[in-house]
Design a protein around this motif. Structure first.
Motif, PDB file in Angstrom:
ATOM      1  N   ASP A 359       0.835  -1.192   0.000  1.00 25.15           N
ATOM      2  CA  ASP A 359       0.000   0.000   0.000  1.00 25.15           C
ATOM      3  C   ASP A 359       0.872   1.246   0.000  1.00 25.15           C
ATOM      4  O   ASP A 359       0.611   2.199   0.740  1.00 25.15           O
ATOM      5  N   LEU A 366      -1.370   7.186   5.826  1.00 23.58           N
ATOM      6  CA  LEU A 366      -1.409   6.453   7.095  1.00 23.58           C
ATOM      7  C   LEU A 366      -0.606   7.177   8.164  1.00 23.58           C
ATOM      8  O   LEU A 366      -1.038   7.320   9.299  1.00 23.58           O
ATOM      9  N   GLU A 370      -1.785   8.892  11.641  1.00 20.46           N
ATOM     10  CA  GLU A 370      -1.198   8.568  12.939  1.00 20.46           C
ATOM     11  C   GLU A 370      -0.800   9.825  13.694  1.00 20.46           C
ATOM     12  O   GLU A 370      -0.893   9.893  14.898  1.00 20.46           O
ATOM     13  N   PRO A 505     -10.693  -5.334  11.483  1.00 18.64           N
ATOM     14  CA  PRO A 505     -11.065  -3.965  11.075  1.00 18.64           C
ATOM     15  C   PRO A 505     -10.697  -3.659   9.629  1.00 18.64           C
ATOM     16  O   PRO A 505     -11.267  -2.747   9.038  1.00 18.64           O
ATOM     17  N   THR A 506      -9.763  -4.421   9.054  1.00 17.25           N
ATOM     18  CA  THR A 506      -9.353  -4.146   7.669  1.00 17.25           C
ATOM     19  C   THR A 506     -10.240  -4.856   6.655  1.00 17.25           C
ATOM     20  O   THR A 506     -10.083  -4.666   5.453  1.00 17.25           O
ATOM     21  N   LYS A 508     -13.298  -5.713   4.295  1.00 13.48           N
ATOM     22  CA  LYS A 508     -14.359  -4.989   3.600  1.00 13.48           C
ATOM     23  C   LYS A 508     -15.647  -5.795   3.719  1.00 13.48           C
ATOM     24  O   LYS A 508     -15.633  -7.020   3.741  1.00 13.48           O
ATOM     25  N   LYS A 587      -2.865  -9.219   6.990  1.00  8.68           N
ATOM     26  CA  LYS A 587      -3.912  -8.278   6.582  1.00  8.68           C
ATOM     27  C   LYS A 587      -4.432  -7.504   7.793  1.00  8.68           C
ATOM     28  O   LYS A 587      -4.703  -6.304   7.713  1.00  8.68           O
ATOM     29  N   ASN A 590      -2.042  -4.809   8.556  1.00 10.04           N
ATOM     30  CA  ASN A 590      -1.857  -3.806   7.504  1.00 10.04           C
ATOM     31  C   ASN A 590      -2.860  -2.669   7.698  1.00 10.04           C
ATOM     32  O   ASN A 590      -3.701  -2.392   6.848  1.00 10.04           O
ATOM     33  N   GLN A 591      -2.802  -2.055   8.837  1.00 11.47           N
ATOM     34  CA  GLN A 591      -3.663  -0.925   9.192  1.00 11.47           C
ATOM     35  C   GLN A 591      -2.853  -0.019  10.110  1.00 11.47           C
ATOM     36  O   GLN A 591      -1.704  -0.304  10.433  1.00 11.47           O
ATOM     37  N   ASN A 592      -3.456   1.040  10.528  1.00 15.87           N
ATOM     38  CA  ASN A 592      -2.815   1.944  11.477  1.00 15.87           C
ATOM     39  C   ASN A 592      -2.901   1.295  12.870  1.00 15.87           C
ATOM     40  O   ASN A 592      -3.856   1.488  13.607  1.00 15.87           O
ATOM     41  N   TYR A 596      -5.482   1.532  16.210  1.00 16.39           N
ATOM     42  CA  TYR A 596      -6.281   0.391  16.685  1.00 16.39           C
ATOM     43  C   TYR A 596      -6.050   0.153  18.169  1.00 16.39           C
ATOM     44  O   TYR A 596      -6.996  -0.113  18.927  1.00 16.39           O
TER      45      TYR A 596
END
Length: 810
Positions: A359, A366, A370, A505-506, A508, A587, A590-592, A596
């Motif tokens: 990404d 991102l 943050e 949370p990631t 869809k 996966k 692969n988020q903030n 979280y």
């Protein structure tokens, strides 16, 4: 000090959160009105029973003291807290009789009254401490009178209730109302398990006896063929298959986790069991207590990121004219966490991770997000103190495997002698003196794990099944559970991962994904902004609790199966890998991650038991948005550490799975997680980075020297593991598929040998000893005894023996 840095998080990793927090997570905020409904059911029944208890009853029946003499169930106008133990017992027995009625609504009202008792009769309490005290007291009382067994029968009835299943399948949208009975039953069972599981110093001796009895009952079932945890696994698979979409999954998963924790034991119990098992096998003691080492670690400063580099490079250029040249310093005297390190800015100048990231386009966004959601950084004056008080020396004793010594000697012999001696590690003839010293040092740090012994024993049993005979398998809770799970274990793992994917949370929203919100959505959807915000927080909290319970359950299963037998662990691991657990966890990360971990999806004034004894303030959109004052969300940090530990367990010593981490570009994802300044989380991230460093290329290592230094400082060393250089002799890509196939063959051989039906008679061991065969007493049939002489004449005496045929046959 980087602008995206965050302060150290004061978090102690353990089996569970505080007792009150664990009970609060059982309820969603949409269930809050049901608390008063439970109280109403109890009080109506309590006072009605109290007025009708003046009738004489037979000794031993409900309402009468076991020793004889009438005991009133309750006295009108008196509270539950004012009754004595005999009255408590008599009333509960009457309630349990009420569970036997055919009328479903009456049965539900009685179950709600019992749930109110398990919730701590909060209507009679003045503060949260009293509610928790009476919740524990009543849970032990309910268990002693057989409530758990009664509710287990009701739960089985509800699971098999085809009418409820077909009704839920026909509905376009499922809500709380579709799972009312199941939620009441599971809530009572969860409260009993959690309250009895938790040990306190003030517990009376009979409670301790009760706890051990309950643990045994859950581990070794008497009335049924399977442990209680298997019933919950069955509920999970039934839900995921789409046959029972109304099952309240959050409650099922929380109860499953606590049952596993109660029956198998937590991290402390596991460590003690490991020490005892090593003693039994005659292995040397562990070099250190891993739990204590991790708890004493300090968090490292996160690596430098691209957003900070622009500002730092400008400052560097401004100062460059005034800076004097510094002499070279020894590597071991450098403090790797010193923010004034002159080489820090040069390290991050070219960060290959940012280009490799899947990404990469949204990487800057991102980081900007943050910045906005970050906790204010620590005051700068505290930094020098942190650097000064950092403990010196490495936290872990180095370990060496037998295989490492063999590889070292093989390479040395090829170099100096020109031939090898296989697995011989004793013969050192012809090798120079430094090699002798090296082998001596390696042997001093040699570590033989319980898994190594189990694999060796398994090889011997496979090689000599007849002479070694049957293996004696101790009947532990872990062994009973594995045997019960064995044949449907792939389905259980797939179901848990499906729910984890839906709760991440990631993820869809997709049409084919399962609906995990059946036990949180109300019948009537919100109409105001405030109601929508409250429901949104409730849904997010609901998903977080599901992730927490699944991650903790999977970790417990992996750790206990590994200790019980390595091939049980490998069987679970392989099915998790086949079900795409590795990309799923990546996966998830692969988020903030910092956002979280600091998410505020809890409304503390609505949490149990606070909401039952305190007047609720008026909620506003501003108060909901502000959230609580906690520095971080305990359950989210706990979930992240659990998922990292699972990923470590799946990939450790498995080159094919390590390459999956490389192929899925996990390095930038994991490196972002280092922004969280919590030592335990950082340790497991660094472990995952260490195993793939050799595959990431020289440029990556050059650009990430601070991360490399942190790995050196925090992760255990393997003496001749060249993780930092990339000269790995085991990393042959064409061996990857063969590695998994060999492992699978070993697992199947283990499962068939230990758990398949007994072997047919023709393959049974044969006694070849003449003395023992002739010495056996055989029961001869009666008709044979009567005609024995005739048989001798016909079969022995009248048959000529041609001895010369023996000579011809030779």
């Amino acid at each position: 000090q980087g602008s995206v840095d965050c302060p150290n998080l004061e978090f102690e990793y353990g089996d569970t959160d505080g007792h009150g927090a664990e009970l609060a997570e059982l309820y969603s905020y949409t269930e809050e009105p049901e608390l008063s409904h439970n109280r109403r059911c109890f009080e109506e029944d309590f006072h009605a029973q109290g007025t009708s208890c003046g009738l004489g009853v037979a000794a031993g029946s409900p309402g009468r003291h076991p020793a004889g003499g009438r005991v009133p169930c309750a006295v009108p106008g008196r509270r539950w807290l004012e009754l004595d133990g005999a009255q408590h017992k008599a009333y509960v027995m009457r309630l349990l009789d009420g569970l036997e009625v055919v009328n479903r609504d009456k049965r539900l009202r009685v179950a709600r009254a019992i749930l109110y008792l398990a919730q701590g009769v909060f209507g009679d309490c003045d503060n949260e401490g009293d509610v928790l005290h009476w919740s524990r007291h009543n849970s032990f009382l309910l268990y002693r009178l057989g409530t758990f067994s009664a509710f287990l029968e009701l739960l089985n009835m509800e699971i098999e209730n085809s009418q409820a299943c077909s009704s839920a399948l026909r509905k376009p949208a499922i809500s709380l109302a579709d799972s009312t009975e199941l939620r009441v039953l599971l809530s009572v069972m969860y409260l009993m398990v959690e309250n009895i599981r938790v040990e306190q110093d003030t517990d009376p001796p009979e409670w301790k006896t009760c706890r051990e009895t309950f643990r045994t009952e859950l581990s070794f079932p008497v009335h049924t063929e399977e442990p209680f945890a298997l019933l919950l696994f069955t509920m999970v698979t039934k839900f995921c298959s789409g046959h029972a979409p109304h099952f309240p999954m959050k409650k099922v998963l929380l109860l499953l986790w606590k049952v596993l924790l109660f029956t198998l034991g937590g991290f402390e119990a596991l460590q003690a069991l490991k020490v005892r098992r090593r003693e039994e096998l005659g292995l040397p003691p562990l070099p250190e207590d891993s739990i204590q080492v991790v708890r004493s670690m300090r968090a490292a400063s996160p690596p430098t990121y691209s957003l900070e580099l622009g500002e730092q490079q400008q400052q560097q250029q401004q100062k460059r004219g005034h800076r004097s040249r510094r002499p070279l310093v020894k590597q071991d005297s450098l403090d790797i966490y010193n923010e004034r390190d002159p080489f820090k800015n040069d390290e991050g100048g070219v960060d290959e991770e940012e280009n490799d990231d899947v990404d990469s386009g949204i990487e800057g966004e991102l980081d900007l997000m943050e910045r906005d959601t970050m906790i204010p950084p620590m005051p700068p004056q505290r930094l020098p103190m942190e650097r000064v008080s950092f403990p010196k020396g490495l936290p872990w004793a180095p370990k060496v495997r037998q295989k490492d010594i063999e590889h070292f000697l093989e390479a040395s012999r090829n170099k100096f002698i020109g031939f090898t001696l296989g697995q011989d590690t004793e013969t050192l003839i012809g090798l120079p003196r430094p090699i002798h010293e090296s082998v001596k040092t390696l042997k001093q740090h040699k570590y033989v794990s319980i898994s190594d012994v189990q694999i060796k024993n398994e090889e011997e049993l496979e090689k000599c099944p007849m002479s070694l005979g049957e293996e004696e398998v101790p009947e532990t809770p872990c062994e009973v559970l594995y045997r019960a799970m064995l044949y449907n274990l792939p389905q259980y793992m797939i179901a848990l991962l499906k729910i984890l994917l839906a709760a991440a949370p990631t993820s869809k929203a997709k049409t084919d994904s399962i609906n995990i919100l059946a036990d949180v959505l109300p019948e009537e959807m919100p109409i105001t902004v405030l109601q929508s915000m409250k429901l949104g927080m409730d849904v997010n909290r609901h998903k977080e609790i599901i992730v927490k319970s699944i991650s903790a359950s999977l970790l417990l299963l992996l750790k206990h199966f590994k200790l019980n037998h390595i091939y049980q662990f490998e069987y679970v691991s392989q099915h998790l890998v086949f079900a795409n657990c590795i990309p799923l966890i990546l996966k998830f990360f692969n988020q903030n991650i910092l956002s979280y971990i600091t998410a505020k999806n809890s409304i503390s004034v609505l949490d149990y038991p606070h909401c039952t004894v305190c007047d609720l303030p008026e909620l506003t959109a501003e108060s909901l948005e502000a959230g609580d004052n906690n520095q971080f969300c305990w359950r989210n940090l706990f979930s992240c550490i659990n998922l990292l530990r699972i990923l470590n367990k799946l990939t450790k010593w498995k080159h094919s799975r390590t390459m999956m981490l490389v192929v899925f570009k996990s390095a930038p994802i994991l490196k972002r997680a280092l922004k969280v300044k919590q030592a335990t989380l950082q340790l497991y991230v660094l472990k995952l980075l260490k195993i793939q460093t050799k595959y990431l290329g020289r440029q990556w290592r050059k650009s990430n020297m601070k991360t490399m230094s942190a790995i050196y400082q925090k992760v255990r060393h393997r003496m001749n593991d060249d993780w930092a250089y990339g000269n790995d002799i085991d990393a042959r890509p064409w061996d990857f598929q063969a590695e998994e196939c060999t492992l699978r063959a070993n697992i199947e051989a283990f499962n068939s040998r230990r758990y398949d039906s007994p072997r047919p008679p023709e393959f049974a061991p044969v006694d070849n000893c003449l003395q023992s065969v002739l010495g056996q007493r055989l029961e001869l049939p009666r008709d044979f005894q009567g005609s024995y002489e005739l048989w001798l004449e016909r079969e022995v005496f009248s048959q000529p023996i041609r001895w010369e045929e023996l000579l011809h046959s030779q």
